[in-house]
Write a protein that holds these residues in place. Structure first.
Motif, PDB file in Angstrom:
ATOM      1  N   TYR A   1      17.954  14.644  73.530  1.00  0.00           N
ATOM      2  CA  TYR A   1      16.506  14.871  73.563  1.00  0.00           C
ATOM      3  C   TYR A   1      16.042  15.400  74.925  1.00  0.00           C
ATOM      4  N   SER A   2      16.765  15.074  75.974  1.00  0.00           N
ATOM      5  CA  SER A   2      16.439  15.663  77.273  1.00  0.00           C
ATOM      6  C   SER A   2      16.705  17.164  77.252  1.00  0.00           C
ATOM      7  N   PHE A   3      17.849  17.563  76.654  1.00  0.00           N
ATOM      8  CA  PHE A   3      18.122  18.993  76.461  1.00  0.00           C
ATOM      9  C   PHE A   3      17.003  19.634  75.644  1.00  0.00           C
ATOM     10  N   PHE A   4      16.607  18.951  74.594  1.00  0.00           N
ATOM     11  CA  PHE A   4      15.602  19.473  73.665  1.00  0.00           C
ATOM     12  C   PHE A   4      14.268  19.715  74.364  1.00  0.00           C
ATOM     13  N   HIS A   5      13.832  18.748  75.146  1.00  0.00           N
ATOM     14  CA  HIS A   5      12.521  18.849  75.790  1.00  0.00           C
ATOM     15  C   HIS A   5      12.487  19.872  76.924  1.00  0.00           C
ATOM     16  N   TRP A   6      13.651  20.231  77.467  1.00  0.00           N
ATOM     17  CA  TRP A   6      13.695  21.161  78.599  1.00  0.00           C
ATOM     18  C   TRP A   6      14.482  22.418  78.279  1.00  0.00           C
ATOM     19  N   GLY A   7      14.689  22.682  77.004  1.00  0.00           N
ATOM     20  CA  GLY A   7      15.542  23.792  76.595  1.00  0.00           C
ATOM     21  C   GLY A   7      14.812  25.000  76.051  1.00  0.00           C
ATOM     22  N   LEU A   8      15.160  25.392  74.848  1.00  0.00           N
ATOM     23  CA  LEU A   8      14.682  26.653  74.274  1.00  0.00           C
ATOM     24  C   LEU A   8      13.180  26.692  74.065  1.00  0.00           C
ATOM     25  N   HIS A   9      12.597  25.600  73.595  1.00  0.00           N
ATOM     26  CA  HIS A   9      11.166  25.606  73.262  1.00  0.00           C
ATOM     27  C   HIS A   9      10.260  25.921  74.455  1.00  0.00           C
ATOM     28  N   PRO A  10      10.389  25.211  75.572  1.00  0.00           N
ATOM     29  CA  PRO A  10       9.492  25.522  76.689  1.00  0.00           C
ATOM     30  C   PRO A  10       9.625  26.947  77.199  1.00  0.00           C
ATOM     31  N   TRP A  11      10.859  27.428  77.280  1.00  0.00           N
ATOM     32  CA  TRP A  11      11.046  28.780  77.795  1.00  0.00           C
ATOM     33  C   TRP A  11      10.558  29.827  76.805  1.00  0.00           C
ATOM     34  N   ALA A  12      10.633  29.521  75.516  1.00  0.00           N
ATOM     35  CA  ALA A  12      10.057  30.439  74.516  1.00  0.00           C
ATOM     36  C   ALA A  12       8.541  30.500  74.657  1.00  0.00           C
ATOM     37  N   ILE A  13       7.921  29.352  74.916  1.00  0.00           N
ATOM     38  CA  ILE A  13       6.465  29.317  75.132  1.00  0.00           C
ATOM     39  C   ILE A  13       6.091  30.197  76.318  1.00  0.00           C
TER      40      ILE A  13
ATOM     41  N   ILE B   1      12.320  44.404  76.460  1.00  0.00           N
ATOM     42  CA  ILE B   1      11.911  43.152  75.826  1.00  0.00           C
ATOM     43  C   ILE B   1      13.124  42.267  75.551  1.00  0.00           C
ATOM     44  N   ARG B   2      14.216  42.861  75.099  1.00  0.00           N
ATOM     45  CA  ARG B   2      15.424  42.062  74.810  1.00  0.00           C
ATOM     46  C   ARG B   2      15.977  41.438  76.081  1.00  0.00           C
ATOM     47  N   GLU B   3      16.123  42.243  77.122  1.00  0.00           N
ATOM     48  CA  GLU B   3      16.622  41.725  78.402  1.00  0.00           C
ATOM     49  C   GLU B   3      15.700  40.643  78.940  1.00  0.00           C
ATOM     50  N   PHE B   4      14.414  40.856  78.801  1.00  0.00           N
ATOM     51  CA  PHE B   4      13.424  39.902  79.275  1.00  0.00           C
ATOM     52  C   PHE B   4      13.562  38.559  78.559  1.00  0.00           C
ATOM     53  N   ILE B   5      13.625  38.584  77.233  1.00  0.00           N
ATOM     54  CA  ILE B   5      13.676  37.337  76.463  1.00  0.00           C
ATOM     55  C   ILE B   5      14.980  36.592  76.718  1.00  0.00           C
ATOM     56  N   ILE B   6      16.102  37.320  76.770  1.00  0.00           N
ATOM     57  CA  ILE B   6      17.379  36.661  77.059  1.00  0.00           C
ATOM     58  C   ILE B   6      17.333  36.001  78.437  1.00  0.00           C
ATOM     59  N   GLY B   7      16.802  36.733  79.421  1.00  0.00           N
ATOM     60  CA  GLY B   7      16.734  36.195  80.774  1.00  0.00           C
ATOM     61  C   GLY B   7      15.820  35.002  80.896  1.00  0.00           C
ATOM     62  N   VAL B   8      14.675  35.064  80.208  1.00  0.00           N
ATOM     63  CA  VAL B   8      13.685  33.992  80.335  1.00  0.00           C
ATOM     64  C   VAL B   8      14.072  32.759  79.535  1.00  0.00           C
ATOM     65  N   ILE B   9      14.759  32.929  78.404  1.00  0.00           N
ATOM     66  CA  ILE B   9      15.075  31.779  77.541  1.00  0.00           C
ATOM     67  C   ILE B   9      16.481  31.239  77.782  1.00  0.00           C
ATOM     68  N   ALA B  10      17.489  32.096  77.735  1.00  0.00           N
ATOM     69  CA  ALA B  10      18.873  31.622  77.705  1.00  0.00           C
ATOM     70  C   ALA B  10      19.337  31.054  79.047  1.00  0.00           C
ATOM     71  N   VAL B  11      19.152  31.800  80.122  1.00  0.00           N
ATOM     72  CA  VAL B  11      19.697  31.377  81.422  1.00  0.00           C
ATOM     73  C   VAL B  11      19.069  30.066  81.902  1.00  0.00           C
TER      74      VAL B  11
ATOM     75  N   ALA C   1      15.526  33.238  90.298  1.00  0.00           N
ATOM     76  CA  ALA C   1      14.942  32.262  91.224  1.00  0.00           C
ATOM     77  C   ALA C   1      13.453  32.102  90.960  1.00  0.00           C
ATOM     78  N   PHE C   2      12.770  33.219  90.727  1.00  0.00           N
ATOM     79  CA  PHE C   2      11.353  33.170  90.379  1.00  0.00           C
ATOM     80  C   PHE C   2      11.141  32.377  89.086  1.00  0.00           C
ATOM     81  N   LEU C   3      11.963  32.673  88.071  1.00  0.00           N
ATOM     82  CA  LEU C   3      11.819  32.009  86.766  1.00  0.00           C
ATOM     83  C   LEU C   3      12.000  30.499  86.903  1.00  0.00           C
ATOM     84  N   PHE C   4      13.077  30.108  87.544  1.00  0.00           N
ATOM     85  CA  PHE C   4      13.413  28.690  87.653  1.00  0.00           C
ATOM     86  C   PHE C   4      12.354  27.930  88.433  1.00  0.00           C
ATOM     87  N   THR C   5      11.941  28.491  89.561  1.00  0.00           N
ATOM     88  CA  THR C   5      10.986  27.803  90.423  1.00  0.00           C
ATOM     89  C   THR C   5       9.635  27.649  89.751  1.00  0.00           C
ATOM     90  N   ALA C   6       9.166  28.724  89.121  1.00  0.00           N
ATOM     91  CA  ALA C   6       7.852  28.678  88.485  1.00  0.00           C
ATOM     92  C   ALA C   6       7.881  27.848  87.208  1.00  0.00           C
TER      93      ALA C   6
END
Length: 504
Positions: free
Chosen positions: A133-145, A339-349, A88-93
């Protein structure tokens, strides 16, 4: 706060000077910032693309490497928040207002003005590319940043005991210099990027709330109405900021998730359900298949087109401008995770949730364009982009009620984002204080609202986009050196052994 830090004094001075400039000479502000933004996107668009893709590659490499077993904290630390609260924190922020604002508007824009000229006469092909392109702009790249900044901050704060400011992540690279002018400069840039990144989102939220109100009631969506919305919401979020992280933001974050799911499920089952799920499945495959090509796509051989500059580069700049704010906030709530759990949680979900969101809202809108009598693009051109969501909702039963819920959701996102940002700005300007004083948070709350109001007043949504692109440029360079510093620290770590489960 007993003593004002240099970061606070410098940052507040620059912010107030900018606000004063916008009040005195709004047209001059709009013209100068537009000129700077044009130069950056024309000359350094390639830099944003390479940087954003590099951040994604870096995050994935860490996730799959043995380094992923290192904890963001001491080896015996456990997560402070359960998974639901954390997500919830991740999504909202991380997305918040923007996802609601662009959920319908972006796919429709791409549908009528796709990035490649050859699909203009093929509505079906244009629809597929619009969602991709909507998936692209709101997908892996922003969450990786976001994950890169959050990872560095959480690692140095919770594992190394460093202050919770971004300059602390440069200690392996700069040593004691982080306590002098260089460190102050880094933190001031962080504050600058945060203010304008968040102001962009708050401006979008303000425009959409006022657009929704004017759609439901006989009121004009005027600058006066938008300023009134900013004032009312500002009072609410500054009141929320006084309750702290574990009460105000936590409760609002969960509320946002519940409201968003209610709205999404309503449209999923009221709208073309089979079309939506087919679109989700097909577009997810197309997105993954074309990820590399889209990541490096520029208008090099079609110089008259500015599609990439207006969309992809804007988004990458927006995410980078948001990264100090979102990264600091995510770091604050991620202690005890590997770190692995963190990255999976922040990027994938969040990526999967965003894809489903665009399939529901964008897919429904495109279905109305392909098989109904709707013309959302004409409505957006006449009444503004912010009206798109409400136009789609009112095509279905209980649309008026759902529009009211949408306004409530946007308002809640507005309050939570601004509340979280005051918390982050307070941390960054009080030398990493994990519970910054209320007086500092209130000051930054006022500055955020005034900045969003001035940008809307001087140039509308275009001015907000311009500000975020300018703010992101110096921070992109900071992120690159931050990765180098983080790698230097990680190389000195003793990698924990892999856990082997015993089976009886």
């Amino acid at each position: 706060m007993k003593r004002l830090t240099p970061v606070f004094i410098i940052s507040i001075t620059i912010s107030l000077a900018f606000i004063l400039w916008g009040v005195i000479a709004p047209n001059n502000l709009d013209n100068i910032t537009a000129t700077i933004q044009g130069f950056i996107t024309d000359q350094f668009g390639w830099f944003y693309l390479l940087a954003a893709t590099g951040f994604l590659a870096f995050a994935l490499i860490l996730m799959f490497s043995p380094i992923g077993r290192i904890k963001l904290g001491k080896d015996d630390d456990e997560p402070e928040y359960n998974n639901l609260t954390w997500f919830a924190f991740l999504f909202t922020a991380g997305m918040g207002i923007g996802l609601v604002f662009w959920g319908v508007a972006e796919p429709i824009n791409h549908f009528y003005a796709p990035p490649t000229a050859e699909v203009i006469d093929s509505p079906e092909r244009a629809a597929a590319i619009a969602l991709r392109y909507s998936f692209f702009h709101w997908g892996l790249h922003p969450w990786a940043i976001y994950s890169v900044v959050a990872l560095a901050l959480a690692y140095f704060k919770f594992r190394k005991g460093a202050p919770g400011v971004l300059s602390a992540a440069f200690e392996p690279l700069l040593g004691d210099k982080i306590n002098g002018g260089i460190g102050t400069t880094i933190n001031v840039i962080v504050v600058f990027a945060t203010i304008f990144g968040v102001a962009t989102s708050l401006g979008f939220g303000t425009a959409q709330i006022s657009g929704g109100i004017s759609n439901l009631f006989p009121m004009e969506n005027s600058p006066f109405l938008q300023i009134m919305v900013i004032v009312i919401i500002s009072v609410l979020y500054m009141g929320s900021s006084l309750t702290g992280l574990d009460r105000g933001i936590r409760i609002l974050s969960k509320t946002n998730i519940y409201l968003a799911i209610v709205l999404m499920l309503f449209l999923l089952f009221s709208g073309p359900s089979n079309f939506i799920m087919n679109s989700f499945t097909q577009t997810l495959g197309g997105y993954l298949q074309n990820l590399v090509r889209m990541s490096f796509q520029l208008d090099t051989f079609n110089p008259e087109s500015n599609w990439v500059q207006g969309w992809t580069i804007f988004y990458w700049a927006w995410w980078i401008a948001w990264a100090p704010f979102v990264g600091t906030f995510i770091a604050r709530v991620s202690k005890g995770r590997t770190i692995r759990e963190f990255i999976i949680g922040v990027i994938a979900v969040p990526t999967v949730f965003s894809a489903l969101w665009f399939s529901v809202f964008g897919g429904t809108a495109i279905h109305l364009e392909l098989f109904g009598n709707s013309n959302l693009m004409t409505l957006m051109e006449e009444y503004g982009t912010e009206i798109a969501l409400f136009a789609v909702l009112q095509e279905y039963n209980f649309g008026i009620i759902m529009s009211g819920i949408a306004i409530l959701l946007i308002s809640s996102f507005f309050i939570t984002s601004a509340d979280s940002a005051t918390f982050v700005l307070g941390m960054q300007t009080t030398n990493g204080n994990m519970n910054p004083p209320n007086s500092v948070k209130l000051m930054w709350g006022i500055v955020q609202s005034l900045t969003a109001g001035v940008l809307l007043w001087s140039g509308g949504l275009d001015a907000l986009q311009t500000a975020s692109i300018i703010a992101a440029f110096p921070f992109t360079i900071i992120m690159i050196f931050m990765i180098i510093s983080l790698l230097k620290a990680l190389r000195a770590e003793k990698i924990p052994p892999r856990k082997i489960k015993e089976y009886e």
